[in-house]
Design an enzyme around this catalytic site. Structure first.
Site, PDB file in Angstrom:
ATOM      1  N   GLU A 141      72.978  17.899  13.095  1.00 60.50           N
ATOM      2  CA  GLU A 141      73.463  19.085  13.828  1.00 60.50           C
ATOM      3  C   GLU A 141      74.854  19.535  13.386  1.00 60.50           C
ATOM      4  OE1 GLU A 141      72.789  21.563  16.173  1.00 60.50           O
ATOM      5  OE2 GLU A 141      70.772  21.044  15.559  1.00 60.50           O
ATOM      6  N   LYS A 180      85.498  17.719  11.363  1.00 57.35           N
ATOM      7  CA  LYS A 180      85.405  16.248  11.352  1.00 57.35           C
ATOM      8  C   LYS A 180      86.137  15.684  10.137  1.00 57.35           C
ATOM      9  CE  LYS A 180      82.604  12.399  10.786  1.00 57.35           C
ATOM     10  NZ  LYS A 180      82.314  12.193   9.384  1.00 57.35           N
ATOM     11  N   LEU A 206      70.868  15.917   6.534  1.00 53.78           N
ATOM     12  CA  LEU A 206      71.461  16.919   7.422  1.00 53.78           C
ATOM     13  C   LEU A 206      71.270  16.571   8.896  1.00 53.78           C
ATOM     14  CD1 LEU A 206      70.400  20.177   5.526  1.00 53.78           C
ATOM     15  CD2 LEU A 206      72.519  18.857   5.319  1.00 53.78           C
ATOM     16  N   HIS A 265      76.025  19.596  10.284  1.00 55.78           N
ATOM     17  CA  HIS A 265      75.774  20.490   9.153  1.00 55.78           C
ATOM     18  C   HIS A 265      75.110  21.787   9.634  1.00 55.78           C
ATOM     19  CE1 HIS A 265      75.231  16.382   7.150  1.00 55.78           C
ATOM     20  NE2 HIS A 265      76.227  16.900   6.469  1.00 55.78           N
TER      21      HIS A 265
HETATM   22  P1  AMP Z   1      78.915  15.943   4.248  1.00 58.54           P
HETATM   23  O1  AMP Z   1      77.452  16.105   4.038  1.00 58.54           O
HETATM   24  O2  AMP Z   1      79.276  14.714   5.029  1.00 58.54           O
HETATM   25  O3  AMP Z   1      79.719  16.125   2.991  1.00 58.54           O
HETATM   26  O4  AMP Z   1      79.354  17.138   5.199  1.00 58.54           O
HETATM   27  C1  AMP Z   1      79.152  18.477   4.832  1.00 58.54           C
HETATM   28  C2  AMP Z   1      79.949  19.365   5.748  1.00 58.54           C
HETATM   29  O5  AMP Z   1      79.517  19.168   7.092  1.00 58.54           O
HETATM   30  C3  AMP Z   1      81.436  19.038   5.698  1.00 58.54           C
HETATM   31  O6  AMP Z   1      82.179  20.249   5.734  1.00 58.54           O
HETATM   32  C4  AMP Z   1      81.622  18.222   6.943  1.00 58.54           C
HETATM   33  O7  AMP Z   1      82.934  18.299   7.458  1.00 58.54           O
HETATM   34  C5  AMP Z   1      80.641  18.872   7.888  1.00 58.54           C
HETATM   35  N1  AMP Z   1      80.293  17.941   8.968  1.00 58.54           N
HETATM   36  C6  AMP Z   1      79.883  16.664   8.844  1.00 58.54           C
HETATM   37  N2  AMP Z   1      79.715  16.100  10.060  1.00 58.54           N
HETATM   38  C7  AMP Z   1      80.059  17.039  10.973  1.00 58.54           C
HETATM   39  C8  AMP Z   1      80.123  17.079  12.395  1.00 58.54           C
HETATM   40  N3  AMP Z   1      79.774  16.031  13.136  1.00 58.54           N
HETATM   41  N4  AMP Z   1      80.518  18.226  12.980  1.00 58.54           N
HETATM   42  C9  AMP Z   1      80.869  19.299  12.246  1.00 58.54           C
HETATM   43  N5  AMP Z   1      80.829  19.337  10.899  1.00 58.54           N
HETATM   44  C10 AMP Z   1      80.434  18.220  10.267  1.00 58.54           C
END
Ligand code: AMP
Length: 273
Positions: free
Chosen positions: A22, A136, A20, A24
């Protein structure tokens, strides 16, 4: 969670693959502010990784993640076991149509089938009132919205803005793969996208010209470009005109690491950065 539901509290849900950051945590914070109960899942979903992708080396640090989530006031951390979540005879998939065809869907065969299947299963298990996703992953948002509408999931899909490092690089668990040199190079991606957005906002809206110029700029800076596309963020259809509300999405490779990012063309002609 049953208690929360019985008390009539709304349930907010943030699905993640952990490690995780920022990005997330901004979603967890938003969920915390808008719901009585906040559930977060950490699950590195094997279904959404293709052969030769980074499933085995994807960063996993659940204990540190749990501490971060506790600090944010999350109520429940859901950590499914892959073998239980997908027993050997698991054979169902959720296939979302047109919106999965371009962009990431074209590059990563089966990726969005894996995403839609895991999210459908989570929605049925957790029954959230609201689920939080990051901008993103632009196409992922479009896929989940389409699926929730088409299959009548009674869940509000909330989209959080992309959280970036000071040099513009979008936070991503995969940034951990980058060497110092690659990390410096990665800043070319948001720089090129911001430039494209600013040009579109200032009236240079020919989508093909913007895509070509952005690609050339990225390649000149040493990145390998998988795609640069001006799309409608809901349908993910390519646009001719990068008008207000259009998204400019790109995927590049820096060394062995694949990075994606996108920007939206703002309504005003004075972009915010
Ligand atoms: P992940 O762990 O990569 O599957 O991401 C989980 C959630 O966090 C997803 O909805 C992503 O789009 C979101 N997320 C990942 N990176 C970012 C970021 N830099 N800014 C905003 N949301 C993000």
């Amino acid at each position: 969670m049953r208690g929360a539901r019985a008390r009539g509290e709304s349930i907010g849900f943030v699905p993640t693959m952990g490690a995780l950051h920022e990005g997330h945590l901004s979603l967890v914070r938003r969920a915390r502010g808008e719901n009585g109960f906040v559930a977060v899942s950490i699950f590195v979903n094997p279904l959404q990784f293709g052969p030769g992708e980074d499933l085995a080396r994807y960063p996993r640090r659940v204990e540190k993640d749990a501490v971060l989530l506790q600090k944010e006031g999350a109520d429940l951390l859901y950590l499914p076991e892959a073998a239980e979540f997908y027993p050997p005879d698991f054979s169902t998939a959720v296939e979302v149509g047109a919106v999965t065809e371009g962009g990431e869907g074209a590059m990563r065969s089966g990726h969005f089938r894996g995403v839609a299947t895991v999210v459908a299963k989570f929605f049925l298990q957790v029954e959230p009132d609201a689920a939080y996703f990051g901008r993103k992953d632009l196409q992922q948002v479009a896929v989940i919205r389409r699926m929730a509408r088409d299959l009548d999931f009674p869940v509000r899909i909330v989209v959080g803005e992309t959280v970036r490092e000071p040099d513009g690089v979008a936070l991503s668990s995969r940034n951990a793969y980058l060497s110092a040199e690659e990390r410096a190079l990665a800043a070319s991606l948001p720089r090129a996208l911001f430039a494209a957005r600013d040009r579109a906002a200032a009236g240079g809206r020919d989508a093909r010209a913007l895509e070509a110029e952005t690609r050339r700029r990225l390649e000149e800076e040493g990145l390998t470009v998988d795609y640069v596309e001006v799309v409608d963020p809901d349908s993910m259809r390519r646009l001719e005109d990068a008008a207000a509300g259009a998204a400019i999405a790109a995927a590049v490779r820096v060394g062995k690491t694949r990075l994606i990012d996108n920007v939206l063309v703002p309504v005003s002609t004075s972009p915010e950065r």
